[in-house]
Scaffold this motif. Structure first.
Motif, PDB file in Angstrom:
ATOM      1  N   VAL A   1      -4.243   0.463   4.464  1.00 19.95           N
ATOM      2  CA  VAL A   1      -2.759   0.946   4.974  1.00 19.95           C
ATOM      3  C   VAL A   1      -3.126   0.837   6.293  1.00 19.95           C
ATOM      4  CG1 VAL A   1      -1.631   2.475   4.817  1.00 19.95           C
ATOM      5  CG2 VAL A   1      -3.221   2.889   3.230  1.00 19.95           C
ATOM      6  N   ILE A   2      -3.872   0.965   7.314  1.00 21.11           N
ATOM      7  CA  ILE A   2      -3.880   0.977   8.568  1.00 21.11           C
ATOM      8  C   ILE A   2      -4.819  -0.779   8.547  1.00 21.11           C
ATOM      9  CG2 ILE A   2      -3.989   1.353  11.261  1.00 21.11           C
ATOM     10  CD1 ILE A   2      -3.641   3.726  10.225  1.00 21.11           C
TER      11      ILE A   2
ATOM     12  N   ILE B   1     -13.410   3.717   2.899  1.00 21.74           N
ATOM     13  CA  ILE B   1     -12.238   4.072   1.902  1.00 21.74           C
ATOM     14  C   ILE B   1     -10.315   5.169   1.905  1.00 21.74           C
ATOM     15  CG2 ILE B   1     -13.673   5.583   0.605  1.00 21.74           C
ATOM     16  CD1 ILE B   1     -11.890   2.913  -1.592  1.00 21.74           C
ATOM     17  N   SER B   2     -11.083   5.681   2.784  1.00 24.00           N
ATOM     18  CA  SER B   2      -9.865   6.625   3.252  1.00 24.00           C
ATOM     19  C   SER B   2      -8.540   5.808   3.569  1.00 24.00           C
ATOM     20  CB  SER B   2      -9.883   8.247   4.226  1.00 24.00           C
ATOM     21  OG  SER B   2     -10.421   6.959   5.178  1.00 24.00           O
ATOM     22  N   ASN B   3      -8.563   4.150   3.767  1.00 23.44           N
ATOM     23  CA  ASN B   3      -7.881   3.914   4.259  1.00 23.44           C
ATOM     24  C   ASN B   3      -7.607   2.624   3.664  1.00 23.44           C
ATOM     25  OD1 ASN B   3      -6.229   3.147   6.724  1.00 23.44           O
ATOM     26  ND2 ASN B   3      -7.125   1.140   7.456  1.00 23.44           N
ATOM     27  N   ILE B   4      -7.642   2.315   2.112  1.00 26.33           N
ATOM     28  CA  ILE B   4      -7.676   2.263   1.272  1.00 26.33           C
ATOM     29  C   ILE B   4      -6.756   1.967   0.185  1.00 26.33           C
ATOM     30  CG2 ILE B   4      -8.618   0.040  -0.245  1.00 26.33           C
ATOM     31  CD1 ILE B   4     -11.289  -0.117   1.759  1.00 26.33           C
TER      32      ILE B   4
ATOM     33  N   GLU C   1       4.505 -10.184   8.915  1.00 27.13           N
ATOM     34  CA  GLU C   1       5.011  -9.309  10.265  1.00 27.13           C
ATOM     35  C   GLU C   1       4.201  -8.816  11.068  1.00 27.13           C
ATOM     36  OE1 GLU C   1       8.632  -8.210  12.232  1.00 27.13           O
ATOM     37  OE2 GLU C   1       8.415  -9.647  10.587  1.00 27.13           O
ATOM     38  N   ILE C   2       3.235  -8.421  10.616  1.00 32.99           N
ATOM     39  CA  ILE C   2       2.079  -7.709  12.028  1.00 32.99           C
ATOM     40  C   ILE C   2       2.086  -8.388  13.289  1.00 32.99           C
ATOM     41  CG2 ILE C   2       0.682  -6.445  12.403  1.00 32.99           C
ATOM     42  CD1 ILE C   2       1.079  -4.945   9.774  1.00 32.99           C
TER      43      ILE C   2
ATOM     44  N   GLN D   1       2.648   0.509  18.968  1.00 28.78           N
ATOM     45  CA  GLN D   1       3.270   1.636  18.340  1.00 28.78           C
ATOM     46  C   GLN D   1       3.498   1.354  16.985  1.00 28.78           C
ATOM     47  OE1 GLN D   1       6.244   3.614  20.975  1.00 28.78           O
ATOM     48  NE2 GLN D   1       6.583   5.329  19.247  1.00 28.78           N
ATOM     49  N   LEU D   2       3.158   1.974  16.181  1.00 27.48           N
ATOM     50  CA  LEU D   2       3.966   1.801  14.810  1.00 27.48           C
ATOM     51  C   LEU D   2       4.961   3.057  13.959  1.00 27.48           C
ATOM     52  CD1 LEU D   2       0.178   1.557  12.323  1.00 27.48           C
ATOM     53  CD2 LEU D   2       1.776  -0.194  13.215  1.00 27.48           C
ATOM     54  N   ARG D   3       6.246   2.486  14.092  1.00 28.96           N
ATOM     55  CA  ARG D   3       7.026   2.673  13.596  1.00 28.96           C
ATOM     56  C   ARG D   3       7.680   2.481  11.829  1.00 28.96           C
ATOM     57  NH1 ARG D   3      11.573   1.249  17.575  1.00 28.96           N
ATOM     58  NH2 ARG D   3      12.627   0.115  16.069  1.00 28.96           N
TER      59      ARG D   3
END
Length: 145
Positions: free
Chosen positions: A97-98, A108-111, A125-126, A140-142
């Motif tokens: 996700v991040i 696993i908490s980020n998947i 894009e990133i 900074q993520l928006r």
């Protein structure tokens, strides 16, 4: 939209002219052969797409490199994702996700799962936005809906 079209649309800024997908893993990493016979790795979690082999012989040599293979298969993380989120449905991949390149945890908490085409677009894009930043730069993520 197919995968080749998504790569062209989202990653052409790095110079890739994709012809064929020759490898992929459960996290959406791709090995792509271009029209010049070079092989690229598209790595969504680290938001890059770069040449990893100039020809098939170099790719074959890379395929015996244990460090490359461990990084490519991400076996332990893939197994955790499968246990928690279930097997992948067609057209979907596990996804940080991040992204790791932005400090996201390889845990696993980020998947989650995501459409592979969406993953290619997002990582492109990133990657484009951070390509010129030095290592360690603050971002900074928006979220824009």
């Amino acid at each position: 939209m197919n995968i080749i079209e998504a790569i062209k649309e989202s990653w052409s800024w790095v110079g890739i002219e994709p012809e064929e997908i020759v490898g992929e893993n459960d996290f959406g990493n791709l090995i792509v052969r271009d029209y010049r016979g070079r092989y690229w790795r598209l790595c969504p979690e680290d938001a890059y797409c770069k040449v990893i082999a100039e020809n098939r012989n170099e790719l074959d040599a890379l395929s015996t490199n244990q460090d490359f293979l461990a990084d490519w298969y991400m076996a332990a993380l893939a197994e955790q994702a499968k246990e928690k989120l279930g097997p992948l449905q067609p057209g979907r991949k596990y996804h940080l996700v991040i992204p790791g390149v932005l400090g996201g945890e390889y845990g696993i908490s980020n998947i989650r799962t995501v459409s592979q085409v969406s993953q290619i677009h997002l990582s492109g894009e990133i990657g484009k936005q951070i390509a010129e930043l030095p290592d360690g730069a603050k971002v900074q993520l928006r979220v824009i809906e």
